[in-house]
Design a protein around this motif. Structure first.
Motif, PDB file in Angstrom:
ATOM      1  N   ALA A   6      34.282  37.032  38.078  1.00  0.00           N
ATOM      2  CA  ALA A   6      35.664  37.339  38.074  1.00  0.00           C
ATOM      3  C   ALA A   6      36.332  35.845  37.610  1.00  0.00           C
ATOM      4  CB  ALA A   6      36.302  37.936  39.133  1.00  0.00           C
ATOM      5  N   GLY A  31      40.077  35.857  45.518  1.00  0.00           N
ATOM      6  CA  GLY A  31      38.561  36.218  44.998  1.00  0.00           C
ATOM      7  C   GLY A  31      38.129  35.797  43.826  1.00  0.00           C
ATOM      8  N   ASP A  33      35.911  34.292  41.154  1.00  0.00           N
ATOM      9  CA  ASP A  33      34.671  33.551  41.182  1.00  0.00           C
ATOM     10  C   ASP A  33      34.570  32.239  40.354  1.00  0.00           C
ATOM     11  OD1 ASP A  33      33.008  35.620  42.517  1.00  0.00           O
ATOM     12  OD2 ASP A  33      33.348  36.714  40.735  1.00  0.00           O
ATOM     13  N   ARG A 221      39.279  41.719  40.970  1.00  0.00           N
ATOM     14  CA  ARG A 221      38.561  41.941  42.050  1.00  0.00           C
ATOM     15  C   ARG A 221      38.393  43.292  42.902  1.00  0.00           C
ATOM     16  NH1 ARG A 221      35.039  38.314  42.851  1.00  0.00           N
ATOM     17  NH2 ARG A 221      33.734  40.504  42.892  1.00  0.00           N
ATOM     18  N   ASP A 225      35.061  45.414  43.378  1.00  0.00           N
ATOM     19  CA  ASP A 225      34.244  46.097  44.478  1.00  0.00           C
ATOM     20  C   ASP A 225      34.329  47.440  44.441  1.00  0.00           C
ATOM     21  OD1 ASP A 225      34.618  43.403  45.525  1.00  0.00           O
ATOM     22  OD2 ASP A 225      36.808  43.621  46.351  1.00  0.00           O
TER      23      ASP A 225
END
Length: 230
Positions: A6, A31, A33, A221, A225
């Protein structure tokens, strides 16, 4: 979803002004990356983080970044435009994707030099204008590169050989299953930019891309998930 990176486009621009330290910090907290940021060089050769050639859109000044010193950029923006070094300190918890939007080799060399001086090459990779990426490769034989591509046609073999990218970084609408499969067969990872709707995010995940760049990092994110939960 495991394995999909991400990438926060210019930080978290719906929360804080793009390409600012606050935006980068928000993206990390949400969140991401990796954080994507844009780099241009000032008149005195300092790499600063701003997308546009001028300060007009975000900061209300028509002055060109390339015609200002780093000190002048800071003064005109109240310190709002960070240097690359300052940005890399904030994005330290995650990877940083340095986007070089202009062809000038001097900007690419300045960015690579800063990354080398800070000793952070292991968490930095590059995308942007193919001309700039040629300069990155010339400056650093080991640099990780995502070759930005905006056409339906495949990148030229000569360009691929010269730049030696790890990634093919496509505008999201150009990505198909065939694109992903062909790239994988040649050893490339596929990244897509800039996907902001959840529907587009889900489509790209279904196609098997390895990275998605978005202005809505919290939404991406959540989609990753959700996919991981099946």
């Amino acid at each position: 979803m495991a394995g999909v990176i991400a990438v926060a486009h210019r930080g978290d621009p719906y929360v804080a002004r793009e390409n600012t330290l606050a935006s980068f910090a928000s993206a990390v907290a949400a969140g991401a990356d990796a954080v994507e940021l844009d780099v241009r060089a000032t008149a005195d050769g300092v790499p600063v983080v701003v997308h546009d050639a001028t300060l007009e859109r975000l900061w209300g000044h028509r002055a060109a970044v390339a015609e200002l010193t780093a000190r002048e950029v800071a003064a005109l923006t109240g310190g709002g435009v960070p240097t690359l070094a300052e940005a890399l300190a904030v994005t330290a918890p995650v990877r940083t994707l340095i986007d070089l939007p202009e062809r000038l080799p001097v900007t690419a060399r300045a960015a690579v030099a800063t990354v080398r001086e800070l000793g952070v090459a292991g968490r930095v990779y590059y995308c942007g204008d193919p001309g700039a990426l040629r300069a990155v490769r010339a400056a650093d034989a080991e640099a990780e590169i995502a070759l930005t591509w905006k056409r339906a046609s495949r990148p030229r073999a000569s360009l691929l050989a010269e730049v030696r990218p790890r990634w093919l970084n496509y505008r999201w609408g150009l990505v198909t299953r065939a694109t992903v499969l062909a790239a994988g067969a040649e050893g490339y990872r596929v990244a897509a930019w800039t996907a902001d709707s959840r529907r587009t995010m889900r489509r790209l995940l279904g196609l098997g891309v390895t990275a998605i760049t978005t202005n809505r990092i919290a939404a991406l994110r959540a989609e990753l998930d959700r996919a991981a939960r099946g």
